[in-house]
Design a protein around this motif. Structure first.
Motif, PDB file in Angstrom:
ATOM      1  N   GLY A  50       0.719  -1.152   0.191  1.00  0.00           N
ATOM      2  CA  GLY A  50       0.063  -0.099  -0.043  1.00  0.00           C
ATOM      3  C   GLY A  50       0.846   1.154   0.017  1.00  0.00           C
ATOM      4  N   LEU A  51       0.172   2.519   0.258  1.00  0.00           N
ATOM      5  CA  LEU A  51       1.049   3.649   0.251  1.00  0.00           C
ATOM      6  C   LEU A  51       1.175   4.075   1.618  1.00  0.00           C
ATOM      7  CD1 LEU A  51      -0.945   5.709  -2.470  1.00  0.00           C
ATOM      8  CD2 LEU A  51       1.484   4.849  -2.887  1.00  0.00           C
ATOM      9  N   THR A  52       2.118   3.331   2.266  1.00  0.00           N
ATOM     10  CA  THR A  52       2.465   3.482   3.667  1.00  0.00           C
ATOM     11  C   THR A  52       3.907   3.428   3.842  1.00  0.00           C
ATOM     12  OG1 THR A  52       2.398   1.191   4.239  1.00  0.00           O
ATOM     13  CG2 THR A  52       0.353   2.443   4.366  1.00  0.00           C
ATOM     14  N   VAL A  53       4.557   4.318   4.701  1.00  0.00           N
ATOM     15  CA  VAL A  53       6.062   3.998   4.890  1.00  0.00           C
ATOM     16  C   VAL A  53       6.394   2.408   5.217  1.00  0.00           C
ATOM     17  CG1 VAL A  53       8.077   4.548   6.532  1.00  0.00           C
ATOM     18  CG2 VAL A  53       6.494   6.270   5.665  1.00  0.00           C
ATOM     19  N   GLY A  54       5.527   1.910   5.958  1.00  0.00           N
ATOM     20  CA  GLY A  54       5.826   0.460   6.387  1.00  0.00           C
ATOM     21  C   GLY A  54       6.051  -0.485   4.965  1.00  0.00           C
ATOM     22  N   ALA A  55       5.191  -0.377   4.187  1.00  0.00           N
ATOM     23  CA  ALA A  55       5.187  -1.031   2.883  1.00  0.00           C
ATOM     24  C   ALA A  55       6.399  -0.747   2.038  1.00  0.00           C
ATOM     25  CB  ALA A  55       4.013  -0.738   2.001  1.00  0.00           C
ATOM     26  N   ALA A  56       6.784   0.563   2.057  1.00  0.00           N
ATOM     27  CA  ALA A  56       8.155   1.027   1.362  1.00  0.00           C
ATOM     28  C   ALA A  56       9.228   0.571   1.876  1.00  0.00           C
ATOM     29  CB  ALA A  56       8.156   2.580   1.290  1.00  0.00           C
ATOM     30  N   PRO A  68      14.055 -11.534  -3.847  1.00  0.00           N
ATOM     31  CA  PRO A  68      13.400 -11.221  -4.825  1.00  0.00           C
ATOM     32  C   PRO A  68      11.866 -10.803  -4.318  1.00  0.00           C
ATOM     33  CG  PRO A  68      14.558 -12.953  -5.783  1.00  0.00           C
ATOM     34  CD  PRO A  68      14.833 -12.815  -4.260  1.00  0.00           C
ATOM     35  N   VAL A  69      11.308  -9.618  -4.693  1.00  0.00           N
ATOM     36  CA  VAL A  69       9.987  -9.260  -3.960  1.00  0.00           C
ATOM     37  C   VAL A  69       8.929  -8.868  -5.280  1.00  0.00           C
ATOM     38  CG1 VAL A  69      10.922  -7.044  -3.833  1.00  0.00           C
ATOM     39  CG2 VAL A  69       9.007  -7.798  -2.425  1.00  0.00           C
ATOM     40  N   ALA A  70       7.768  -9.277  -5.158  1.00  0.00           N
ATOM     41  CA  ALA A  70       6.679  -9.025  -6.111  1.00  0.00           C
ATOM     42  C   ALA A  70       5.623  -7.942  -5.336  1.00  0.00           C
ATOM     43  CB  ALA A  70       5.928 -10.252  -6.215  1.00  0.00           C
ATOM     44  N   LEU A  71       5.722  -6.797  -5.849  1.00  0.00           N
ATOM     45  CA  LEU A  71       4.919  -5.883  -5.137  1.00  0.00           C
ATOM     46  C   LEU A  71       3.487  -5.966  -5.931  1.00  0.00           C
ATOM     47  CD1 LEU A  71       7.317  -2.629  -5.616  1.00  0.00           C
ATOM     48  CD2 LEU A  71       7.114  -4.275  -3.796  1.00  0.00           C
ATOM     49  N   LEU A  72       2.474  -6.159  -4.904  1.00  0.00           N
ATOM     50  CA  LEU A  72       1.155  -6.566  -5.251  1.00  0.00           C
ATOM     51  C   LEU A  72       0.249  -5.504  -4.698  1.00  0.00           C
ATOM     52  CD1 LEU A  72       1.127 -10.500  -4.672  1.00  0.00           C
ATOM     53  CD2 LEU A  72       1.728  -9.242  -6.821  1.00  0.00           C
ATOM     54  N   ASP A  73      -0.801  -5.319  -5.521  1.00  0.00           N
ATOM     55  CA  ASP A  73      -1.987  -4.660  -5.093  1.00  0.00           C
ATOM     56  C   ASP A  73      -2.593  -5.114  -3.722  1.00  0.00           C
ATOM     57  OD1 ASP A  73      -4.304  -3.235  -4.867  1.00  0.00           O
ATOM     58  OD2 ASP A  73      -4.933  -3.590  -6.693  1.00  0.00           O
ATOM     59  N   PRO A  74      -2.541  -4.353  -2.608  1.00  0.00           N
ATOM     60  CA  PRO A  74      -3.265  -4.906  -1.423  1.00  0.00           C
ATOM     61  C   PRO A  74      -4.728  -5.232  -1.587  1.00  0.00           C
ATOM     62  CG  PRO A  74      -2.845  -2.602  -1.176  1.00  0.00           C
ATOM     63  CD  PRO A  74      -2.239  -2.970  -2.503  1.00  0.00           C
ATOM     64  N   SER A  75      -5.384  -4.696  -2.645  1.00  0.00           N
ATOM     65  CA  SER A  75      -6.831  -5.068  -2.591  1.00  0.00           C
ATOM     66  C   SER A  75      -6.979  -6.204  -3.920  1.00  0.00           C
ATOM     67  CB  SER A  75      -7.663  -3.789  -2.932  1.00  0.00           C
ATOM     68  OG  SER A  75      -7.385  -3.088  -4.166  1.00  0.00           O
ATOM     69  N   LEU A  76      -5.966  -6.737  -4.175  1.00  0.00           N
ATOM     70  CA  LEU A  76      -6.155  -8.107  -5.128  1.00  0.00           C
ATOM     71  C   LEU A  76      -7.199  -8.686  -4.653  1.00  0.00           C
ATOM     72  CD1 LEU A  76      -4.514  -8.845  -7.658  1.00  0.00           C
ATOM     73  CD2 LEU A  76      -3.149 -10.254  -6.290  1.00  0.00           C
ATOM     74  N   LEU A 142      13.182  -8.021  -8.638  1.00  0.00           N
ATOM     75  CA  LEU A 142      11.718  -7.393  -8.355  1.00  0.00           C
ATOM     76  C   LEU A 142      10.864  -8.102  -9.475  1.00  0.00           C
ATOM     77  CD1 LEU A 142       9.817  -4.866  -7.206  1.00  0.00           C
ATOM     78  CD2 LEU A 142      10.754  -3.452  -8.928  1.00  0.00           C
ATOM     79  N   MET A 143       9.475  -8.220  -8.992  1.00  0.00           N
ATOM     80  CA  MET A 143       8.394  -8.609 -10.019  1.00  0.00           C
ATOM     81  C   MET A 143       7.212  -7.773  -9.706  1.00  0.00           C
ATOM     82  SD  MET A 143      10.269 -11.367  -8.444  1.00  0.00           S
ATOM     83  CE  MET A 143       9.214 -12.468  -7.497  1.00  0.00           C
ATOM     84  N   LEU A 144       6.430  -7.506 -10.902  1.00  0.00           N
ATOM     85  CA  LEU A 144       5.431  -6.812 -11.103  1.00  0.00           C
ATOM     86  C   LEU A 144       4.442  -7.392 -11.855  1.00  0.00           C
ATOM     87  CD1 LEU A 144       7.095  -3.185 -11.454  1.00  0.00           C
ATOM     88  CD2 LEU A 144       6.049  -4.169  -9.335  1.00  0.00           C
ATOM     89  N   ALA A 145       3.070  -7.291 -11.590  1.00  0.00           N
ATOM     90  CA  ALA A 145       2.056  -7.935 -12.127  1.00  0.00           C
ATOM     91  C   ALA A 145       1.772  -7.355 -13.413  1.00  0.00           C
ATOM     92  CB  ALA A 145       0.973  -8.065 -11.323  1.00  0.00           C
ATOM     93  N   THR A 146       1.564  -7.997 -14.651  1.00  0.00           N
ATOM     94  CA  THR A 146       1.240  -7.476 -15.903  1.00  0.00           C
ATOM     95  C   THR A 146      -0.156  -6.804 -15.888  1.00  0.00           C
ATOM     96  OG1 THR A 146       0.648  -9.799 -16.674  1.00  0.00           O
ATOM     97  CG2 THR A 146       2.971  -9.150 -16.900  1.00  0.00           C
ATOM     98  N   SER A 147      -1.014  -7.521 -15.359  1.00  0.00           N
ATOM     99  CA  SER A 147      -2.508  -7.014 -15.767  1.00  0.00           C
ATOM    100  C   SER A 147      -3.453  -7.116 -14.496  1.00  0.00           C
ATOM    101  CB  SER A 147      -3.043  -8.413 -16.464  1.00  0.00           C
ATOM    102  OG  SER A 147      -2.983  -9.470 -15.660  1.00  0.00           O
ATOM    103  N   GLY A 148      -2.955  -6.246 -13.347  1.00  0.00           N
ATOM    104  CA  GLY A 148      -3.710  -5.699 -12.538  1.00  0.00           C
ATOM    105  C   GLY A 148      -4.412  -7.051 -11.740  1.00  0.00           C
ATOM    106  N   SER A 149      -5.817  -6.840 -11.924  1.00  0.00           N
ATOM    107  CA  SER A 149      -6.495  -7.998 -11.115  1.00  0.00           C
ATOM    108  C   SER A 149      -7.265  -8.869 -12.264  1.00  0.00           C
ATOM    109  CB  SER A 149      -7.557  -7.178 -10.236  1.00  0.00           C
ATOM    110  OG  SER A 149      -8.094  -6.240 -10.625  1.00  0.00           O
ATOM    111  N   THR A 150      -6.872  -8.756 -13.501  1.00  0.00           N
ATOM    112  CA  THR A 150      -7.782  -9.722 -14.486  1.00  0.00           C
ATOM    113  C   THR A 150      -7.002 -10.881 -14.461  1.00  0.00           C
ATOM    114  OG1 THR A 150      -6.301  -8.817 -16.309  1.00  0.00           O
ATOM    115  CG2 THR A 150      -8.176  -7.721 -15.781  1.00  0.00           C
ATOM    116  N   TYR A 190       2.418  -0.074  -8.992  1.00  0.00           N
ATOM    117  CA  TYR A 190       2.146   0.122 -10.038  1.00  0.00           C
ATOM    118  C   TYR A 190       3.510   0.548 -10.847  1.00  0.00           C
ATOM    119  CZ  TYR A 190       0.938   3.228 -14.372  1.00  0.00           C
ATOM    120  OH  TYR A 190       0.788   3.813 -15.299  1.00  0.00           O
ATOM    121  N   SER A 191       4.235   0.133 -11.863  1.00  0.00           N
ATOM    122  CA  SER A 191       5.387   0.374 -12.199  1.00  0.00           C
ATOM    123  C   SER A 191       5.821   1.878 -12.109  1.00  0.00           C
ATOM    124  CB  SER A 191       5.828  -0.385 -13.578  1.00  0.00           C
ATOM    125  OG  SER A 191       5.025   0.225 -14.564  1.00  0.00           O
TER     126      SER A 191
END
Length: 483
Positions: A50-56, A68-76, A142-150, A190-191
């Motif tokens: 999320g948008l928190t200092v803890g997440a950063a 290696p870390v994948a950053l994911l939408d917390p509302s996924l 680092l890993m990032l998802a390609t398609s949001g929640s679809t 989001y990248s």
């Protein structure tokens, strides 16, 4: 740089509390997370971010620990997260308490325990007796998802070197230094948002962690309180701000505006360029893809309005060319084809399962972008369309085929055939059949909920007969022309 993402003097500010973390305190917080992460089972980390200092700090700690870390939408969607855990068998899923009210990770996955990790917080940690995947590549950062929640999103695999290279190139191109202050106008998963964080910390600048978005009073209160110097936005942000007659003149500390994540209308670009230039500031148009770490090009502010319509030339260290229909590559002016990007920030490849995380570099620094366009005589790129079936809603990439499947599987009656095409403001959903305004509204609501985007990025329209090609397939180009 030596692989670190945090230069001396970099600061994180928590807008909610006013806390400032810098210098030794920031290094200690990151180091504490790194120490904790080093003690969990081997493998990657899936981090609800999320948008928190803890997440950063959690992200930076995983980076420091070479995990290696994948950053994911917390509302996924919890089902999507559960499927990702099954496919990637991470060492841990962190950030279980990230996200706004109602955002929850779902049920504890088989083979995992719920633990509270020092400096990390609540997490699912893989049990020692659970099946473990092969170790990830040591180059993977680092890993990032390609398609949001679809659907079941693939992960873009970015090497540590790629992430650092892109952060440094952005810092250089935008002239970021220790005096800069950037608010989090975009999600960190989001990248584009991730690159704002990386490029500022790598330059020893300040990042203000503030939630709420650019249309909230709290966001602009934080901009003024901490004298933010820059704003990063996607087309939706700038169009929405234009509708409420926002002006950078209202916030004297702002001196840089950047835009990426899709095409912004030329007239809107020029309007913001004039407003910020009148105050001695700069407006930069950029272009990128998650697969390139993510930014690839920049239009220097001093080339507006001369080069309006172009997202500029390649970032330092990168190179653009055009792949023509016969398979040859050229940089000749005016030749149209698929744009190819070469540079140190290009991804290692995609990952669909844990086994893919062990692979090395599949692309060797060469990315066929899927965007169609041409270069002019100075090497400025102009984009004319897409080769593949993807689109963007408020800067978030979505798979158009997945959206068609969602509508086709829905319980909304009256739509015989569905075709989804991209537009400048999002996507257009064309439905053939007896679909009235209520039916179209129901489809819009359904998609907004499943994609977790505002409904204004979805335009559902009725068509009496779907246009077809001679082979009987839907004529998507005709639909795009009518959008």
């Amino acid at each position: 740089m030596n692989g670190s993402l945090v230069a001396p003097g970099a600061r994180l500010i928590d807008a909610a509390t006013g806390d400032v973390i810098t210098g030794q305190a920031l290094a200690a917080a990151v180091g504490a997370v790194a120490g904790t992460v080093a003690g969990i089972p081997a493998g990657a980390v899936l981090a609800r971010t999320g948008l928190t200092v803890g997440a950063a700090v959690n992200y930076l700690g995983c980076w420091e620990a070479h995990r290696p870390v994948a950053l994911l939408d917390p509302s996924l969607n919890p089902q999507t997260l559960a499927e990702m855990v099954r496919r990637f068998r991470p060492a841990a899923v962190t950030g279980l308490d990230e996200g706004s009210a109602g955002a929850h990770p779902g049920a504890l996955p088989p083979g995992y325990d719920r633990r509270v990790l020092d400096m990390v917080g609540p997490a699912w940690v893989r049990r020692s007796d659970a099946p473990a995947p092969s170790r990830p590549s040591p180059d993977l950062g680092l890993m990032l998802a390609t398609s949001g929640s679809t659907g079941d999103p693939k992960l873009v695999r970015l090497s540590r070197a790629a992430v650092v290279a892109n952060a440094v190139a952005i810092s250089e191109a935008l002239h970021i230094d220790s005096s800069d202050v950037a608010p989090t106008s975009l999600p960190l998963f989001y990248s584009y948002g991730m690159s704002v964080l990386n490029s500022h910390l790598a330059a020893g600048a300040t990042v203000v962690l503030v939630d709420g978005g650019v249309l909230s009073r709290g966001f602009w209160a934080a901009v003024d309180r901490y004298r933010a110097t820059s704003l990063a936005g996607v087309p939706y942000h700038y169009e929405a701000l234009a509708r409420i007659r926002w002006s950078p003149a209202k916030h004297p500390s702002l001196r840089t505006l950047t835009q990426a994540g899709g095409r912004l209308r030329d007239e809107t670009i020029l309007a913001y360029h004039e407003k910020i230039q009148a105050r001695g500031g700069r407006f930069y148009v950029m272009w990128g893809q998650t697969e390139a770490g993510p930014r690839m090009s920049i239009l220097p502010a001093d080339r507006l309005p001369e080069k309006v319509g172009s997202p500029g030339c390649a970032l330092p260290g990168g190179r653009l060319s055009v792949l023509t229909g016969d398979g040859t590559e050229t940089r000749r002016a005016g030749v149209e084809g698929e744009i190819v990007y070469r540079g140190p920030s290009v991804m290692m490849g995609y990952a669909e399962t844990a086994a893919d995380l062990s692979r090395g570099d599949d692309l060797n620094g060469v990315l066929a972008t899927g965007d169609l366009g041409f270069l002019d005589e100075e090497g400025f790129v102009f984009l004319t369309g897409r080769l593949r079936r993807t689109g963007k809603i408020f800067g978030i990439r979505v798979n158009l085929d997945d959206i068609e499947k969602m509508v086709s599987r829905s319980a909304v009656n009256g739509a015989r055939s569905v075709a989804v095409v991209p537009s400048e403001s999002g996507v257009v959903v064309w439905c053939e059949g007896d679909l009235d305004a209520a039916g179209r509204g129901a489809i819009t609501t359904l998609l907004a909920e499943q994609l977790q985007v505002h409904r204004s990025g979805l335009d559902c329209r009725a068509v009496e007969v779907m246009p077809l090609l001679s082979n009987g397939k839907i004529d998507y180009r005709a639909l795009e022309a009518g959008s």
